[in-house]
Design an enzyme around this catalytic site. Sequence first.
Site, mmCIF file in Angstrom:
data_model
loop_
_atom_site.group_PDB
_atom_site.id
_atom_site.type_symbol
_atom_site.label_atom_id
_atom_site.label_comp_id
_atom_site.label_asym_id
_atom_site.label_seq_id
_atom_site.Cartn_x
_atom_site.Cartn_y
_atom_site.Cartn_z
ATOM 1 N N ASN A 17 0.852 -1.199 0.000
ATOM 2 C CA ASN A 17 0.000 0.000 0.000
ATOM 3 C C ASN A 17 0.888 1.251 0.000
ATOM 4 O OD1 ASN A 17 -1.304 2.291 1.277
ATOM 5 N ND2 ASN A 17 -2.989 0.930 1.807
ATOM 6 N N GLY A 19 0.326 4.450 0.329
ATOM 7 C CA GLY A 19 0.101 5.436 1.398
ATOM 8 C C GLY A 19 0.789 5.018 2.681
ATOM 9 N N LYS A 20 0.662 3.726 3.011
ATOM 10 C CA LYS A 20 1.290 3.232 4.243
ATOM 11 C C LYS A 20 2.805 3.223 4.117
ATOM 12 C CE LYS A 20 -2.024 -0.295 5.329
ATOM 13 N NZ LYS A 20 -2.020 -1.720 5.558
ATOM 14 N N GLU A 47 -2.527 -14.154 1.675
ATOM 15 C CA GLU A 47 -3.954 -14.030 1.994
ATOM 16 C C GLU A 47 -4.102 -13.502 3.417
ATOM 17 O OE1 GLU A 47 -7.878 -14.394 1.077
ATOM 18 O OE2 GLU A 47 -6.303 -15.108 -0.276
ATOM 19 N N ASP A 76 -1.144 -3.689 9.575
ATOM 20 C CA ASP A 76 -2.511 -3.986 9.182
ATOM 21 C C ASP A 76 -3.375 -2.976 9.903
ATOM 22 O OD1 ASP A 76 -4.082 -5.941 7.519
ATOM 23 O OD2 ASP A 76 -5.268 -5.853 9.350
ATOM 24 N N SER A 77 -4.190 -2.282 9.165
ATOM 25 C CA SER A 77 -4.915 -1.196 9.783
ATOM 26 C C SER A 77 -6.276 -1.071 9.155
ATOM 27 C CB SER A 77 -4.128 0.097 9.640
ATOM 28 O OG SER A 77 -3.693 0.249 8.309
ATOM 29 N N PHE A 157 -4.747 9.272 2.650
ATOM 30 C CA PHE A 157 -5.242 8.217 1.762
ATOM 31 C C PHE A 157 -6.464 7.564 2.408
ATOM 32 C CE2 PHE A 157 -3.751 4.407 4.083
ATOM 33 C CZ PHE A 157 -2.855 4.978 4.972
ATOM 34 N N HIS A 185 -2.985 6.591 14.555
ATOM 35 C CA HIS A 185 -2.968 5.212 15.047
ATOM 36 C C HIS A 185 -1.623 4.552 14.728
ATOM 37 C CE1 HIS A 185 -4.386 5.733 11.036
ATOM 38 N NE2 HIS A 185 -4.412 4.445 10.746
ATOM 39 N N ARG A 186 -1.126 4.812 13.476
ATOM 40 C CA ARG A 186 0.129 4.193 13.050
ATOM 41 C C ARG A 186 1.294 4.749 13.876
ATOM 42 N NH1 ARG A 186 -1.143 5.015 8.458
ATOM 43 N NH2 ARG A 186 -2.292 3.078 8.277
HETATM 44 P P1 IMP Z 1 -4.781 -3.299 4.887
HETATM 45 O O1 IMP Z 1 -4.216 -3.084 6.254
HETATM 46 O O2 IMP Z 1 -3.730 -3.227 3.814
HETATM 47 O O3 IMP Z 1 -5.660 -4.483 4.824
HETATM 48 O O4 IMP Z 1 -5.712 -2.066 4.522
HETATM 49 C C1 IMP Z 1 -6.119 -1.147 5.453
HETATM 50 C C2 IMP Z 1 -7.053 -0.134 4.817
HETATM 51 O O5 IMP Z 1 -7.537 0.672 5.913
HETATM 52 C C3 IMP Z 1 -6.377 0.832 3.877
HETATM 53 O O6 IMP Z 1 -6.488 0.462 2.535
HETATM 54 C C4 IMP Z 1 -7.170 2.118 4.136
HETATM 55 O O7 IMP Z 1 -8.337 2.100 3.402
HETATM 56 C C5 IMP Z 1 -7.584 2.018 5.577
HETATM 57 N N1 IMP Z 1 -6.646 2.784 6.399
HETATM 58 C C6 IMP Z 1 -5.655 2.306 7.203
HETATM 59 N N2 IMP Z 1 -4.959 3.320 7.752
HETATM 60 C C7 IMP Z 1 -5.505 4.449 7.259
HETATM 61 C C8 IMP Z 1 -5.188 5.826 7.440
HETATM 62 O O8 IMP Z 1 -4.246 6.242 8.133
HETATM 63 N N3 IMP Z 1 -5.983 6.682 6.783
HETATM 64 C C9 IMP Z 1 -7.016 6.296 5.989
HETATM 65 N N4 IMP Z 1 -7.330 5.036 5.768
HETATM 66 C C10 IMP Z 1 -6.574 4.110 6.405
#
Ligand code: IMP
Length: 199
Positions: A17, A19-20, A47, A76-77, A157, A185-186
């Site tokens: 991702n 953005g992350k 998965e 994971d967020s 994002f 949170h991160r």
């Molecule tokens: P995953 O952890 O890759 O499964 O995806 C987490 C999803 O949560 C991301 O694609 C975002 O849509 C959302 N998300 C997680 N952290 C944030 C953030 O800091 N801002 C906005 N959306 C977030």
Amino acid sequence: MPRKLASGQKLVLASHNKGKLREIEALLRPLGIEVISAGALGLPEPEEDAPDFAGNARIKALAAATASGLPALSDDSGFCVAALDGAPGVLSARWAGPSKDFSKAMALVNDRIGDNPDRRAWFIAALCLAWPDGHTETFLGRIDGTVVWPPRGDQGFGYDPMFVPEGSQKTFGETDPAEKHAVSHRARAFAQVLTSCFG
Ligand code: IMP
């Protein structure tokens, strides 16, 4: 016993991702850690089928550490809405569909909330550090706030434009990245990584 990471250590970021990746690289830069993304190494995305953030973070970090032979850090967020019993939660990415359309995901959240007056929402991040021998350490961070509609701002994002953190008038989408990094949170989960693994 918590394990330590030394300055100069190579660390794989087990996320695809963008953005992350951008946010975690910014958090790691001052520590002299050499960051390599899982994408740059051509690692597959495992998965994510655990029922919670910590479980999914562990799956991703372990897969990257085992495949690369290097310590790996995953995130994971997700976005959780009180009126939706915590949804979209671990399904936050999936609500945006294969085209990763977060305007659509935010509209879906807003539609499902309907006229429910409970506007509480929060973001959760689980960060997991895994080593190639299978050792893992997981840290959770959370920020509370409210859902707003319509979405505002084009920074950040995901669901950022529809979330106003407690104590602020601005959505995360309207917040300067450095300001978001100070409270998110991160960042809160990352502060624990720092104490435990770099302290
Ligand atoms: P995953 O952890 O890759 O499964 O995806 C987490 C999803 O949560 C991301 O694609 C975002 O849509 C959302 N998300 C997680 N952290 C944030 C953030 O800091 N801002 C906005 N959306 C977030």
